[in-house]
Write a protein that holds these residues in place. Structure first.
Motif, mmCIF file in Angstrom:
data_model
loop_
_atom_site.group_PDB
_atom_site.id
_atom_site.type_symbol
_atom_site.label_atom_id
_atom_site.label_comp_id
_atom_site.label_asym_id
_atom_site.label_seq_id
_atom_site.Cartn_x
_atom_site.Cartn_y
_atom_site.Cartn_z
ATOM 1 N N GLN A 139 0.860 -1.103 -0.087
ATOM 2 C CA GLN A 139 0.053 0.002 0.004
ATOM 3 C C GLN A 139 0.807 1.133 -0.239
ATOM 4 O O GLN A 139 0.601 2.185 -0.782
ATOM 5 C CB GLN A 139 -0.843 0.074 1.133
ATOM 6 C CG GLN A 139 -2.097 -1.106 0.907
ATOM 7 C CD GLN A 139 -3.040 -0.872 2.387
ATOM 8 O OE1 GLN A 139 -2.580 -1.141 3.296
ATOM 9 N NE2 GLN A 139 -4.282 -0.564 1.770
ATOM 10 N N ILE A 162 2.278 1.581 -3.636
ATOM 11 C CA ILE A 162 0.955 2.108 -4.395
ATOM 12 C C ILE A 162 0.947 3.470 -4.147
ATOM 13 O O ILE A 162 0.607 4.401 -5.204
ATOM 14 C CB ILE A 162 -0.429 1.370 -3.903
ATOM 15 C CG1 ILE A 162 -0.003 -0.120 -4.687
ATOM 16 C CG2 ILE A 162 -1.352 1.980 -4.843
ATOM 17 C CD1 ILE A 162 -1.195 -0.765 -4.022
ATOM 18 N N GLU A 163 0.942 4.146 -2.849
ATOM 19 C CA GLU A 163 0.768 5.233 -2.658
ATOM 20 C C GLU A 163 1.841 6.271 -3.227
ATOM 21 O O GLU A 163 1.778 7.273 -3.822
ATOM 22 C CB GLU A 163 0.596 5.791 -1.176
ATOM 23 C CG GLU A 163 -0.004 7.072 -0.833
ATOM 24 C CD GLU A 163 -0.794 7.099 0.185
ATOM 25 O OE1 GLU A 163 -1.338 6.031 0.641
ATOM 26 O OE2 GLU A 163 -1.442 8.201 0.588
ATOM 27 N N GLU A 164 3.098 5.936 -2.997
ATOM 28 C CA GLU A 164 4.412 6.408 -3.187
ATOM 29 C C GLU A 164 4.491 6.699 -4.668
ATOM 30 O O GLU A 164 4.654 7.641 -5.193
ATOM 31 C CB GLU A 164 5.694 5.870 -2.705
ATOM 32 C CG GLU A 164 6.862 6.473 -2.902
ATOM 33 C CD GLU A 164 7.829 5.732 -2.257
ATOM 34 O OE1 GLU A 164 7.884 5.099 -0.996
ATOM 35 O OE2 GLU A 164 8.813 5.678 -3.002
ATOM 36 N N PHE A 165 4.136 5.650 -5.695
ATOM 37 C CA PHE A 165 4.220 5.790 -6.893
ATOM 38 C C PHE A 165 2.957 5.895 -7.884
ATOM 39 O O PHE A 165 2.833 5.905 -8.884
ATOM 40 C CB PHE A 165 4.638 4.340 -7.623
ATOM 41 C CG PHE A 165 5.998 4.081 -7.201
ATOM 42 C CD1 PHE A 165 6.384 3.337 -6.056
ATOM 43 C CD2 PHE A 165 7.192 4.399 -8.037
ATOM 44 C CE1 PHE A 165 7.781 3.079 -5.844
ATOM 45 C CE2 PHE A 165 8.444 4.101 -7.841
ATOM 46 C CZ PHE A 165 8.683 3.513 -6.699
ATOM 47 N N GLU A 166 1.953 6.397 -6.916
ATOM 48 C CA GLU A 166 0.595 6.827 -7.410
ATOM 49 C C GLU A 166 -0.023 5.983 -8.422
ATOM 50 O O GLU A 166 -0.286 6.465 -9.303
ATOM 51 C CB GLU A 166 0.814 8.434 -7.969
ATOM 52 C CG GLU A 166 1.045 9.387 -6.909
ATOM 53 C CD GLU A 166 1.272 10.727 -7.615
ATOM 54 O OE1 GLU A 166 1.337 11.003 -8.717
ATOM 55 O OE2 GLU A 166 1.150 11.952 -6.863
ATOM 56 N N MET A 167 0.270 4.623 -8.036
ATOM 57 C CA MET A 167 -0.421 3.748 -8.744
ATOM 58 C C MET A 167 -1.770 3.509 -9.006
ATOM 59 O O MET A 167 -2.386 3.446 -8.026
ATOM 60 C CB MET A 167 0.011 2.276 -8.520
ATOM 61 C CG MET A 167 1.617 2.170 -8.708
ATOM 62 S SD MET A 167 1.719 1.943 -10.508
ATOM 63 C CE MET A 167 2.710 3.238 -10.789
ATOM 64 N N GLU A 168 -2.457 3.444 -9.885
ATOM 65 C CA GLU A 168 -3.931 3.168 -9.969
ATOM 66 C C GLU A 168 -3.968 1.771 -10.352
ATOM 67 O O GLU A 168 -3.211 1.127 -11.030
ATOM 68 C CB GLU A 168 -4.440 3.876 -11.164
ATOM 69 C CG GLU A 168 -4.591 5.513 -10.840
ATOM 70 C CD GLU A 168 -5.258 6.242 -11.690
ATOM 71 O OE1 GLU A 168 -5.771 7.445 -11.138
ATOM 72 O OE2 GLU A 168 -5.165 5.944 -12.852
ATOM 73 N N ASN A 169 -5.417 1.299 -10.368
ATOM 74 C CA ASN A 169 -5.688 -0.163 -10.826
ATOM 75 C C ASN A 169 -4.858 -1.197 -10.325
ATOM 76 O O ASN A 169 -4.740 -2.404 -10.864
ATOM 77 C CB ASN A 169 -5.762 -0.156 -12.295
ATOM 78 C CG ASN A 169 -6.633 0.696 -13.110
ATOM 79 O OD1 ASN A 169 -7.780 1.069 -12.354
ATOM 80 N ND2 ASN A 169 -6.382 1.395 -13.960
ATOM 81 N N ILE A 170 -4.358 -1.203 -8.876
ATOM 82 C CA ILE A 170 -3.722 -2.452 -8.186
ATOM 83 C C ILE A 170 -4.895 -2.667 -7.340
ATOM 84 O O ILE A 170 -5.344 -1.957 -6.478
ATOM 85 C CB ILE A 170 -2.619 -2.143 -7.694
ATOM 86 C CG1 ILE A 170 -1.491 -1.692 -8.554
ATOM 87 C CG2 ILE A 170 -2.146 -3.322 -6.765
ATOM 88 C CD1 ILE A 170 -0.339 -1.357 -8.091
#
Lengths: 172, 138
Positions: A45, A48-56
């Motif tokens: 998590q 995901i936040e650090e890399f600003e990932m969507e759709n995981i």
């Protein structure tokens, strides 16, 4: 893509995060990550936040005790099985079976397995009409987890493999 | 890979999307069907996700369409969804694809609960993550 990982030690949460994040970076439309360990999920998590990932998407589950509708198949499955600890023999093969059963006919599985199991895996996949390619030979640091382990940590030879439809080219 | 610049600070934690709900079924012992899981949503969010029409079309043949429509209507986000998929399981019309995209990827169940339709066993959803772990006996 589906990423299914199970952690057996401190080295492995990194794999779950980097594989999921890496998948999105490489253009996966949607990534589903099945992970049993809460610490690994927390790391994921954060990434995901650090890399600003969507759709995981993340599901907390034991991948060998989890059901997906059989019609819902994945194009790519990446898995990082535990390496068959004393009371868990064959768990690495179970992971592979789950991965293969989740796949579209033209899909690809990427997995990590002890080099010592390479021949067994190639034979097993061969009998299913699938090819195995060793993409990288790595060393994993496995920390001491149980009293019966004599050393503090061991280095294990690990293959990073790709499995797809077709036959294994001998000698590759 | 281009790092997107955002004007506002947006929480980008993992999400609980309806695409995921459409794939999961109960693994409880003795369950015959186990799909779809019942959903109770106590906190829901809607966020903008980049639209990819090819991706939406590719997903259509993998979905259980009636269950998607049902859950979307339950959450009040199902407006404009076609009742059925056409035989070719593809849409040319981007407006329809956008509506499906919205339902699959832009609705986020952050807190709530899933329930096995046969045993009633509940699975919590927290921070978008369903906990589907079973006890040894289950």
């Amino acid at each position: 893509a589906v990423v299914s990982t199970q952690s057996t030690g401190t080295s492995e949460p990194d794999v779950a995060s980097s594989v999921s994040v890496g998948s999105v970076m490489l253009g996966a439309g949607s990534v589903t990550c099945i992970e049993i360990d809460s610490d690994a999920i927390a790391d994921l998590q954060q990434n995901i936040e650090e890399f600003e990932m969507e759709n995981i998407e993340v599901i907390q589950a034991d991948v060998t005790r989890f059901s997906v509708r059989p019609e819902f198949k994945f194009d790519t499955v990446i898995t990082n099985p535990p390496f068959g600890t004393k009371n868990n023999e064959g768990i690495d093969m179970k992971f592979l079976d789950v991965a293969l059963s989740s796949l579209t006919p033209s899909g690809t599985v990427y997995s990590f397995h002890k080099t010592s199991t390479r021949d067994f895996i190639v034979r097993r996949m061969d009998s299913k009409g699938l090819s195995v390619e060793v993409l990288a030979e790595m060393k994993f640091k496995i920390p001491q987890m149980y009293k019966q382990h004599k050393k503090k940590e061991v280095l294990v030879d690990v293959d990073f493999i790709r499995i797809a439809a077709g036959s294994t080219v001998k000698g590759s | 890979y281009q790092r997107r610049v955002r004007e506002a600070v947006v929480s980008t934690q993992s999400t609980g999307k309806l695409l995921t709900h459409n794939m999961m079924k109960s693994h409880c012992k003795g369950v015959v069907n186990g799909f779809p899981l019942k959903l109770t949503s106590t906190q829901m969010d809607v966020k903008e996700i980049e639209f990819n029409p090819d991706f939406v079309n590719r997903m259509l043949s993998r979905l259980e369409w009636p269950a998607l429509v049902q859950i979307a209507n339950q959450l009040g986000v199902g407006e404009g969804l076609p009742e059925m998929l056409p035989e070719e399981q593809q849409f040319e019309d981007e407006d329809i694809l956008k509506k499906i995209h919205h339902v699959l990827l832009e609705v986020d169940v952050i807190e709530g609960e899933l329930e096995c339709p046969e045993t009633g066993r509940k699975f919590p959803i927290s921070k978008g993550i369903p906990d589907m772990r079973l006890n040894e006996e289950e």
